[in-house]
Design a protein around this motif. Structure first.
Motif, short mmCIF file in Angstrom:
data_model
loop_
_atom_site.label_atom_id
_atom_site.label_comp_id
_atom_site.label_asym_id
_atom_site.label_seq_id
_atom_site.Cartn_x
_atom_site.Cartn_y
_atom_site.Cartn_z
N THR A 41 5.37 -10.23 -0.08
CA THR A 41 5.50 -9.03 0.74
C THR A 41 5.75 -7.81 -0.15
N TRP A 42 5.73 -6.65 0.48
CA TRP A 42 6.02 -5.42 -0.26
C TRP A 42 7.42 -5.44 -0.83
N TRP A 43 8.35 -6.11 -0.12
CA TRP A 43 9.73 -6.17 -0.60
C TRP A 43 9.81 -6.97 -1.90
#
Length: 509
Positions: A41-43
């Protein structure tokens, strides 16, 4: 009392207030932040990028401390300098930070235990800044020595907690790549302090060097404490929240906490039933053999001049002859080459074994140092291009293996039970070798001259080549258990190992 986390039932560990936190509490508080993704994910990208930048800055702090003497000593020895020193005082300024490293290594374990990994790293950043403040405000050599001594303590005070913290919070698939970033940051810090020292006065360099530890401390404030430390302190709720911050996936975080709780419980049971003392484990075959191998490797690293050149770069370049450029500029070029080959080495380590890289590095160091020493001995006015080529080849060769390998292998060659203790002792031995060698630098120059110094580097690299070929085992692609099995087998050297034994067959497969 026991609690079921996921599919694993474990003995529950109470927190400091003896309150029991149940799984429903975690679910209730994590649903708001849990994007139930199992893919990248972007995280993940944000956290990984943040950790990489933090690692680079922290390692650069240590590189600046190590390389500062190279730009400080020529300015202090100048006739018009604000402070004036002789060769004896210069050797103390260059070497004293290595002498104080074992003090920091001892304190780092205490701080990690009582203050946490994050707390220890905040103390480290404060110590780095304090050392630079002493140097910035110094009006005599004693204050400079105090600042360098504090800087040495800070170097080891941050190195061990930093490695432990990253190992505990990083995703399992990313831990190996994070380890190599520290060496890139170290080389970058040396390059940065050389650049600053080539154009600025030494006090200004010290003042600007305070910026990096402040930045690293501010970055650290945004990171949670290690979940492992929380688990060991019985703070299960905080451990879960910290793990959720890093993973952003409840199932993954829950599984990781399960594993950590079980691991801590197993360690407690093993300590209770174990009849072996720490001393008896340290004296066992599986520890003594890798301990001798690694510390002999570290000794040859020091004797080959890897860190001596870092400490005295500008002075050595000035004395070996006219290379055709300003000495500070040449030192910057050598540091840039070191950074480049550090990056190349970290890439190659993903494909090439430890033994080939070590042997290539040692042979290259031997040839370059021998040619450079011979050129200085026979040529009255040596060609500047020949000198520059030999010098850059010497830096490139020792960087690609000697600079990196001992630090990399410390984390994989010792048994798990005493890995931290054995690694700390070996790291202290590393600092002791560097202290003695850096302190002896004026004496070496007096008796060997500069051509003899490089012959000495070359001879040490040659002897190191023979030793590494005979003794150093190949650990690339092997599990930690397989490496432990190799050292438990009845063999003295790698080339005389029993290739038919079960343990060795598994290590070779």
């Amino acid at each position: 009392m026991s609690v079921r986390y996921g599919a694993v039932e474990t003995a529950y560990i109470p927190n400091n207030d003896d309150e029991y936190i149940f799984e429903e509490h975690f679910r209730e508080n994590s649903e708001k932040i849990e994007p139930t993704f199992h893919e990248r994910t972007w995280w993940d990208v944000v956290v990984e990028s943040f950790l990489i930048v933090y690692l680079l800055i922290t390692a650069a702090n240590n590189g600046m401390i190590m390389g500062y003497s190279a730009v400080l000593l020529p300015q202090l020895k100048a006739v018009n300098g604000s402070l004036h020193i002789d060769d004896e005082m210069g050797s103390w300024i260059a070497s004293i930070n290595s002498a104080s490293i074992p003090v920091g290594a001892l304190l780092s374990g205490i701080f990690m235990n009582y203050c946490g990994r994050k707390g220890a790293l905040l103390i480290y950043a404060a110590m780095v800044a304090l050392g630079w403040v002493f140097i910035l405000s110094a009006h005599n050599c004693t204050v400079v020595l105090i600042g360098r001594f504090i800087g040495g303590i800070a170097t080891s005070l941050g190195m061990v907690p930093g490695q432990v913290y990253i190992a505990e919070i990083a995703h399992q698939k990313k831990r190996g790549s994070y380890g190599s970033i520290s060496f890139i940051g170290l080389s970058f810090g040396i390059l940065l302090v050389y650049i600053l020292g080539s154009v600025l006065q030494w006090r200004i360099v010290a003042g600007l060097s305070i910026i990096l530890p402040i930045v690293s401390a501010v970055m650290l404030l945004y990171l949670p404490e290690s979940p492992v430390w929380y688990i060991r302190k019985g703070k299960i709720d905080k451990a879960m929240k910290a793990c959720l911050w890093f993973r952003r996936n409840y199932d993954e975080a829950e599984e990781e906490i399960d594993e950590l709780i079980n691991r801590v419980n197993r360690e407690k049971i093993e300590r209770e039933i174990s009849t072996q003392s720490t001393l008896s484990i340290l004296c066992s075959r599986q520890v003594i053999k890798p301990f001798i191998i690694m510390n002999t490797f570290i000794m040859f690293q020091s004797l080959s001049g890897v860190y001596l050149f870092v400490f005295y770069a500008v002075e050595i370049i000035d004395k070996i002859g006219d290379i055709g450029f300003n000495n500070f500029f040449v030192s910057v070029v050598t540091a840039a080459v070191r950074l480049l080959f550090t990056i190349i080495a970290t890439i190659l380590f993903a494909f090439v074994g430890r033994r080939p890289m070590a042997l290539i590095s040692l042979i290259g160091t031997f040839v370059a140092a021998f040619v450079l020493g011979t050129t200085l001995y026979f040529a009255e006015n040596p060609n500047s291009y020949v000198l520059a080529t030999c010098l850059l080849c010497y830096i490139s060769a020792n960087t690609i293996g000697l600079l990196i390998l001992p630090g990399m292998m410390l984390g994989e060659i010792f048994p798990a039970k005493v890995r931290a203790l054995s690694g700390s002792i070996s790291f202290s031995m590393f600092s002791l070798f560097n202290f003695v060698f850096a302190k002896m630098y004026p004496l070496l120059i007096q008796y060997l001259r500069f051509y003899g110094l490089f012959w000495f580097f070359g001879a040490s690299a040659f002897l190191g080549t023979i030793y590494i070929y005979v003794a150093l085992p190949e650990t690339k692609g092997k599990t930690l258990h397989e490496i432990e099995d190799y050292f438990m087998a009845n063999n003295l050297f790698w080339i005389t190992r029993n290739k038919s034994s079960k343990e060795t067959q598994r290590l070779l497969s």
